[in-house]
Write an enzyme that holds these catalytic residues in place. Sequence first.
Site, PDB file in Angstrom:
ATOM      1  N   ASP A 191     -25.631  -0.588 -18.113  1.00 34.36           N
ATOM      2  CA  ASP A 191     -26.338  -1.802 -17.692  1.00 34.36           C
ATOM      3  C   ASP A 191     -27.745  -1.414 -17.260  1.00 34.36           C
ATOM      4  OD1 ASP A 191     -26.271  -4.723 -17.103  1.00 34.36           O
ATOM      5  OD2 ASP A 191     -26.722  -4.018 -15.067  1.00 34.36           O
TER       6      ASP A 191
ATOM      7  N   GLU B  89     -31.506  -2.980 -15.242  1.00 34.63           N
ATOM      8  CA  GLU B  89     -32.272  -4.016 -14.549  1.00 34.63           C
ATOM      9  C   GLU B  89     -33.706  -3.886 -15.028  1.00 34.63           C
ATOM     10  OE1 GLU B  89     -31.005  -6.377 -12.832  1.00 34.63           O
ATOM     11  OE2 GLU B  89     -28.981  -5.543 -12.712  1.00 34.63           O
TER      12      GLU B  89
ATOM     13  N   HIS C 186     -32.672  -8.712  -8.606  1.00 29.08           N
ATOM     14  CA  HIS C 186     -32.335  -7.308  -8.330  1.00 29.08           C
ATOM     15  C   HIS C 186     -32.884  -6.775  -7.006  1.00 29.08           C
ATOM     16  CE1 HIS C 186     -36.415  -6.351  -9.625  1.00 29.08           C
ATOM     17  NE2 HIS C 186     -36.170  -6.803 -10.843  1.00 29.08           N
TER      18      HIS C 186
ATOM     19  N   HIS D 216     -27.922  -8.043  -7.999  1.00 23.08           N
ATOM     20  CA  HIS D 216     -27.568  -7.297  -9.206  1.00 23.08           C
ATOM     21  C   HIS D 216     -28.067  -5.861  -9.063  1.00 23.08           C
ATOM     22  CE1 HIS D 216     -26.405 -10.539 -12.187  1.00 23.08           C
ATOM     23  NE2 HIS D 216     -26.709 -11.195 -11.099  1.00 23.08           N
TER      24      HIS D 216
ATOM     25  N   ASP E  96     -23.129  -3.139 -11.485  1.00 23.73           N
ATOM     26  CA  ASP E  96     -22.692  -4.021 -12.568  1.00 23.73           C
ATOM     27  C   ASP E  96     -21.954  -3.243 -13.655  1.00 23.73           C
ATOM     28  OD1 ASP E  96     -23.849  -6.040 -11.182  1.00 23.73           O
ATOM     29  OD2 ASP E  96     -25.406  -6.518 -12.642  1.00 23.73           O
TER      30      ASP E  96
END
Length: 240
Positions: free
Chosen positions: A7, A9, A57, A152, A157
């Site tokens: 994942d 960001e 985030h 997040h 995640d």
Amino acid sequence: MRQIVLDTETTGLNPRSGDRIIEIGCVEIVNRRLTGNNFHRYINPERDSEEGALAVHGLTTEFLSDKPKFAEIADELRDFVSGAEIIIHNAPFDLAFLDAEFDRLGLPAFKTHVHTVLDTLVRAKEMHPGKRNSLDALCDRYGISNAHRALHGALLDAELLAEVYLAMTRGQNSLTIDLIGAEESGSGEGETEPAQLAEILVLCADETEIAEHEALLQKLDKDTKGKCLWLTKPAEENPA
């Protein structure tokens, strides 16, 4: 089989307009087990995050200012994911950013460094058509707690997605696992000892319970005008 749940960001939603990766989280799975051998890096994007992305985030420009640039972690990332199956939720989004970062460094697209890419959003839509299939929705559906997820985060995640993926695919290898377990615990021919049954307890009704049952049947018979099935005696069979 080695799998990597990945994942990212980012500073915004569009790498073509200059948005950059600011965090990468990778969780390793080998033979359907989390190994704890994870890869996690914060990255200095050399630009500010958009307001909407920052609200998601919470990684400020100040926090990221002393972190390595993507060029400094690119080789380490490629080594970590090399040859693995990559699992991503909404893969086109993350792949677009990874490809943009690799292109800046003159490197081939991300997919060329890995075995395959599996998109859990596509898989979830096939399994649960017409339902919400965000990561939060899947956590709820599979009973995976995400109460600690205030913002997040790429590693958090990825860890949640790893649990979701294992829950989504739990039944696929059950027969194989059962057969392997039988061979390992048997006599070498795949045979296992029959399990011993627990002692069966028989509880008989006492006189009070029998009387109450009889009273209930008589009431039912009265209410149905003599048609209570539980008081009907079966016809005697004709002798042969």
